[in-house]
Design an enzyme around this catalytic site. Structure first.
Site, mmCIF file in Angstrom:
data_model
loop_
_atom_site.group_PDB
_atom_site.id
_atom_site.type_symbol
_atom_site.label_atom_id
_atom_site.label_comp_id
_atom_site.label_asym_id
_atom_site.label_seq_id
_atom_site.Cartn_x
_atom_site.Cartn_y
_atom_site.Cartn_z
ATOM 1 N N LYS A 234 37.099 -7.726 -0.114
ATOM 2 C CA LYS A 234 38.732 -8.161 0.203
ATOM 3 C C LYS A 234 39.910 -6.917 0.313
ATOM 4 O O LYS A 234 40.459 -7.556 1.845
ATOM 5 C CB LYS A 234 39.153 -8.422 -1.576
ATOM 6 C CG LYS A 234 40.832 -8.891 -1.051
ATOM 7 C CD LYS A 234 41.517 -10.027 0.051
ATOM 8 C CE LYS A 234 42.174 -10.505 0.001
ATOM 9 N NZ LYS A 234 42.848 -11.598 0.770
ATOM 10 N N CYS A 288 50.763 -6.302 1.392
ATOM 11 C CA CYS A 288 48.960 -7.322 1.355
ATOM 12 C C CYS A 288 48.754 -5.960 2.198
ATOM 13 O O CYS A 288 47.797 -5.117 2.254
ATOM 14 C CB CYS A 288 48.691 -8.749 1.188
ATOM 15 S SG CYS A 288 49.634 -9.806 0.396
#
Ligand SMILES: NC(=O)C1=CN([C@@H]2O[C@H](COP(=O)(O)OP(=O)(O)OC[C@H]3O[C@@H](n4cnc5c(N)ncnc54)[C@H](O)[C@@H]3O)[C@@H](O)[C@H]2O)C=CC1
Ligand SMILES: CC(=O)N[C@@H]1[C@@H](OP(=O)(O)OP(=O)(O)OC[C@H]2O[C@@H](n3ccc(=O)[nH]c3=O)[C@H](O)[C@@H]2O)O[C@H](C(=O)O)[C@@H](O)[C@@H]1O
Length: 492
Positions: A234, A288
């Site tokens: 990720k 993010c």
């Protein structure tokens, strides 16, 4: 020894486990009902029929409990929340421990932010782990979907859960199953746009998590060796994006000096399948992409020069844009100390109500440091909440600005009647405006996809591209140097 409902270490057949899960026999708790958590809880509810959403924000809980969604811009989410709550398949509470007591699967999708020193801030994860531990039973499965620094499940979460629940680590499952979705397409993505990565702290955790996501997602499940590998997957996806955006930004800044449109060059280079240059822009926002690189930078000894430099390039973009606004103001004879600038768009990207690390807010700071008066307009957030004088989108033509900067291309801006505005400088950082036929002086960061150079108007009039050191000669059509100087539009 687990009872029949625990998936971790279950002695029943996998077929029976799936029947229990999709038959609503195995309660699921989802911790965090935000932009990603609420869509995720909705899909869990439509798959299992027995979901308790947990959020610390009572307004969020009250909204969801009444069958409504507080998350904007997610097609299908309003209807999904309404139908799942109405049918009793989804409920919401602020009582994390009580939800943990009822649930046998615990899904964690709360924010993972940064401290002021750019260290990962896992305090929220720790708070949720305390709630989960309060109700953790043998055979339970904990699934972390919040993006985490590699090694967190193994070194932090598992020991924390064991210590706080008095269970042995081998009595419960823990897997990292990253959320691969973007705001605006959350339900599509969660339901199976991409393969679902699962990685457990042990093989049984990986197996149990794979059963869950094989039921939840229409796409394949991609098990990896362990939780740390899944966490790295990720974070690496995010680092890939941040580094490639930095490359696009660095190339984009070349456009002035080369006197070309770098966006046209990028679009053409990307004809090649092995070349995927990203889009130049005013910087990288959201909680993010600008954060994930620090999940590695903060915790490793290995030099990460490329990752670190990319962060610096992207963080430098609001300053680069402010410099070009200043150049354009000077070129039109405006003294920056009595100039006024309108910033169009304060959120980090179009259509998303999120301002964390938004480049627009950094641009406001950069302009104000240059003693420029700044106002802002955004259809999703109130600029006043960020210390920016708010201008209503309907009132843009009621005052004249010396410059307007398009930072976030909300679709609501497509309705702006640019011809009705006093002639001004327009800095388009996204190449989304087509103002060639208007009376405005346009600067397009990195040039336009159609091949217009950043200062196309000026270059067209005088054949002189404007580089970082000011106007520079360019070869004219016949190939001879055209060295006329200009003071920004008028020959001298
Ligand atoms: N936003 C995105 O595009 C994506 C986000 N992610 C990851 O998903 C995670 C969540 O992100 P978002 O949903 O965007 O965050 P968000 O800020 O939209 O929502 C977070 C929610 O968690 C709640 N919350 C905070 N502390 C809590 C606690 N102790 N217990 C229960 N609820 C709590 C907040 O009240 C809020 O409603 C992050 O780790 C992020 O990295 C992953 C993929 C995409
Ligand atoms: C690797 C990847 O594409 N990650 C996606 C990303 O979504 P996110 O909502 O953060 O938006 P984004 O499109 O990456 O944009 C982040 C920032 O970067 C800027 N941006 C983006 C792409 C580009 O070519 N140029 C550029 O300047 C955007 O304007 C924005 O300010 O982060 C999500 C996440 O993990 O939260 C992730 O699930 C999404 O798939």
């Amino acid at each position: 020894m687990t009872d029949s409902l625990g998936l971790y270490g279950a002695e029943r057949s996998e077929r029976r486990q799936r029947e229990l899960l999709t038959g609503g026999e195995i309660p699921v708790a989802v911790y965090g009902l935000g932009k990603m958590g609420l869509p995720l809880a909705g899909v869990y509810a439509e798959t299992t029929g027995n979901v308790i959403g947990v959020d610390v924000d009572p307004v969020v809980v009250e909204t969801v409990s009444s069958g409504r969604s507080h998350v904007v811009g997610e097609p299908g989410l309003d209807e999904l929340v309404a139908e799942q709550v109405e049918s009793g398949r989804l409920e919401a509470t602020t009582d994390g421990p009580a939800a943990a007591d009822r649930a046998r699967i615990h899904v964690v999708i709360v924010p993972t932010l940064l401290t002021d020193d750019f260290e990962p801030d896992l305090s929220t994860i720790g708070a949720v782990a305390d709630d989960v531990a309060a109700g953790l039973s043998p055979g339970d499965l904990v699934i972390a979907e919040s993006t985490l620094p590699p090694g967190t499940c193994r070194d932090v979460l598992e020991p924390h859960l064991a210590a706080e629940s008095d269970l042995e680590p081998d009595e419960f499952g823990l897997a990292f199953c990253p959320e691969r979705t973007s705001s605006g397409t959350a339900l599509r993505d969660i339901r199976g746009q991409y393969p679902k990565v699962v990685g457990g702290v042990d093989d049984e955790s990986t197996r149990a998590a794979a059963v869950v996501y094989d039921e939840l997602s229409a796409n394949e499940v991609h098990p990896v060796s362990d939780a740390t590998t899944a966490e790295a997957v990720k974070v690496f996806e995010g680092i890939y994006r941040d580094v490639n955006i930095a490359l696009a930004n660095e190339l984009g800044l070349l456009a002035d000096e080369l006197g070309v449109s770098v966006r046209e060059a990028i679009e053409t280079a990307n004809d090649l399948p092995m070349c995927q240059l990203h889009d130049p822009g005013p910087g990288v926002g959201g909680h993010c992409i600008p954060y994930y690189p620090h999940f590695v930078l903060a915790g490793v000894e290995t030099p990460m020069d490329v990752v670190r430099t990319a962060r610096e390039v992207n963080d430098g973009m609001p300053g680069a844009v402010a410099g070009r606004v200043e150049d354009e103001l000077e070129a039109t004879g405006r003294d920056r100390s009595d100039a006024s600038v309108l910033v169009l768009g304060l959120t980090y990207r179009a259509g998303v109500e999120e301002t964390r690390a938004s480049p627009a807010l950094d641009l406001v700071d950069e302009l104000e440091e240059r003693e420029i008066a700044v106002a802002g307009v955004d259809p999703l957030v109130d600029p006043g909440e960020y210390g920016v004088r708010a201008v209503d989108i309907e009132a843009i033509d009621e005052e004249s600005f010396d410059a307007a900067v398009l930072v976030t291309a909300h679709e609501e801006f497509e309705g702006i009647q640019w011809d009705a505005l006093e002639p001004t400088v327009v800095v388009d950082t996204r190449d989304t405006l087509d103002l060639e036929e208007t009376h405005h002086r346009v600067y397009t960061l990195a040039g336009s996809r159609t091949g217009r150079r950043p200062n196309a108007d000026l270059a067209a009039e005088t054949g002189v591209a404007v580089g970082p050191e000011g106007p520079e000669s360019t070869m004219n059509a016949s190939g001879s140097a055209d060295v006329r100087k200009t003071d920004g539009g008028n020959d001298v």
